[in-house]
Design an enzyme around this catalytic site. Structure first.
Site, PDB file in Angstrom:
ATOM      1  N   SER A 188     -41.352 -30.654 -37.196  1.00  8.45           N
ATOM      2  CA  SER A 188     -40.791 -31.865 -36.589  1.00  8.45           C
ATOM      3  C   SER A 188     -39.284 -31.903 -36.818  1.00  8.45           C
ATOM      4  O   SER A 188     -38.811 -31.560 -37.905  1.00  8.45           O
ATOM      5  CB  SER A 188     -41.372 -33.119 -37.254  1.00  8.45           C
ATOM      6  OG  SER A 188     -42.776 -33.088 -37.290  1.00  8.45           O
ATOM      7  N   ASP A 219     -38.705 -37.828 -45.453  1.00  7.47           N
ATOM      8  CA  ASP A 219     -39.439 -37.256 -44.306  1.00  7.47           C
ATOM      9  C   ASP A 219     -40.080 -38.345 -43.441  1.00  7.47           C
ATOM     10  O   ASP A 219     -41.093 -38.099 -42.764  1.00  7.47           O
ATOM     11  CB  ASP A 219     -40.518 -36.262 -44.777  1.00  7.47           C
ATOM     12  CG  ASP A 219     -39.918 -35.120 -45.583  1.00  7.47           C
ATOM     13  OD1 ASP A 219     -38.781 -34.714 -45.275  1.00  7.47           O
ATOM     14  OD2 ASP A 219     -40.575 -34.647 -46.532  1.00  7.47           O
ATOM     15  N   ASN A 238     -32.976 -33.702 -39.496  1.00  6.12           N
ATOM     16  CA  ASN A 238     -33.600 -32.732 -40.391  1.00  6.12           C
ATOM     17  C   ASN A 238     -34.747 -32.055 -39.655  1.00  6.12           C
ATOM     18  O   ASN A 238     -35.321 -32.622 -38.721  1.00  6.12           O
ATOM     19  CB  ASN A 238     -34.156 -33.471 -41.612  1.00  6.12           C
ATOM     20  CG  ASN A 238     -34.790 -32.538 -42.623  1.00  6.12           C
ATOM     21  OD1 ASN A 238     -34.262 -31.462 -42.911  1.00  6.12           O
ATOM     22  ND2 ASN A 238     -35.934 -32.928 -43.165  1.00  6.12           N
TER      23      ASN A 238
HETATM   24  C1  GRF Z   1     -37.722 -24.620 -43.109  1.00  2.65           C
HETATM   25  O1  GRF Z   1     -39.097 -24.406 -43.188  1.00  2.65           O
HETATM   26  C2  GRF Z   1     -37.428 -26.049 -42.737  1.00  2.65           C
HETATM   27  O2  GRF Z   1     -38.403 -26.622 -41.925  1.00  2.65           O
HETATM   28  C3  GRF Z   1     -37.404 -26.733 -44.088  1.00  2.65           C
HETATM   29  O3  GRF Z   1     -36.850 -25.806 -44.973  1.00  2.65           O
HETATM   30  C4  GRF Z   1     -37.050 -24.486 -44.466  1.00  2.65           C
HETATM   31  C5  GRF Z   1     -35.688 -23.873 -44.357  1.00  2.65           C
HETATM   32  O4  GRF Z   1     -35.735 -22.530 -43.967  1.00  2.65           O
HETATM   33  N1  GRF Z   1     -36.673 -27.979 -44.024  1.00  2.65           N
HETATM   34  P1  GRF Z   1     -34.405 -21.802 -43.518  1.00  2.65           P
HETATM   35  O5  GRF Z   1     -33.429 -21.908 -44.694  1.00  2.65           O
HETATM   36  O6  GRF Z   1     -33.882 -22.503 -42.310  1.00  2.65           O
HETATM   37  O7  GRF Z   1     -34.796 -20.399 -43.258  1.00  2.65           O
END
Ligand code: GRF
Length: 215
Positions: free
Chosen positions: A141, A150, A112
């Site tokens: 991260s 997380d 993730n």
């Molecule tokens: C990103 O900020 C990621 O870190 C988090 O959700 C957001 C997803 O954005 N897990 P995207 O859909 O990839 O534009």
């Protein structure tokens, strides 16, 4: 790029999909040795689905509102993912809490990206959390997913300085730009078969990773 066989990946999204787009771009530019066998979304209006179609990546929508509970949804998700037998499952803005059964099923194969320097600022609204805490450094991260939200072992991070003039929007934009470099770099390391999760610990090139790599 290495001449080893690309790893087979399935990505899960819920919305915008800009991180997925960065992975697809890197793959198309020959910088990421993966093959996307499927992108799955829990929402049919996820914008990210559109550029998958343009990139000829098969997509599937599994709508969570049609399932009676989390576990029955996750079981269907597992069934769909396993049809593709992926080496790695990439969460790219998949906005659902995963059941312990799902996480256990993909132990060591599920990553993730989270928009903070974990272990700081878990959960949602990470940019506001960083501002509220008067953090001077913030970032993103890439971590392996465990049952703790997380909380899994962190492979790689990227940092940005927090400016006095920042609000959550400006900060999130700067972090997102970095996310788009971070995720392809972390997944490429995995694609090079250099990363292993054993007994809850990460190993890179057979050495235990004592602290996250930084780009
Ligand atoms: C990103 O900020 C990621 O870190 C988090 O959700 C957001 C997803 O954005 N897990 P995207 O859909 O990839 O534009």
């Amino acid at each position: 790029m290495s001449n080893t066989h690309p790893i087979n990946v399935v990505a899960l999204i819920s919305g915008r999909g800009s991180n997925l787009q960065s992975l697809i771009n890197a793959q198309q530019q020959g910088k990421l040795n993966v093959e996307f066998s499927s992108v799955i979304s829990n929402r049919d209006d996820a914008a990210g689905l559109q550029f998958c179609e343009r990139a000829n990546i098969p997509t599937t929508v599994i709508n969570h509102t049609l399932f009676k509970d989390r576990l029955s949804y996750d079981k269907e998700l597992i069934k769909e993912i396993d049809r593709h037998n992926p080496y790695l499952i990439i969460l790219a803005g998949f906005m659902r809490i995963l059941s312990p059964e799902f996480v256990a099923h993909y132990s060591g194969r599920l990553v993730n990206i989270h928009p903070s320097l974990l272990p700081n600022f878990k959960g949602l609204h990470t940019h506001q959390q960083a501002l509220d805490a008067e953090a001077t450094e913030h970032g993103a991260s890439v971590h392996f997913v465990t049952e703790e939200l997380d909380g899994g072992p962190i492979l790689m991070q990227t940092a940005v300085k927090v400016k006095e003039s920042d609000d959550a929007d400006t900060l999130s934009q700067r972090v997102l730009k970095q996310e788009h470099k971070l995720y392809p770099a972390a997944v490429q390391l995995i694609a090079e078969r250099r990363v292993e999760l054993k007994n809850g610990k990460l190993y890179v090139d057979d050495s235990e990773l004592k602290q996250p790599l930084r780009i």
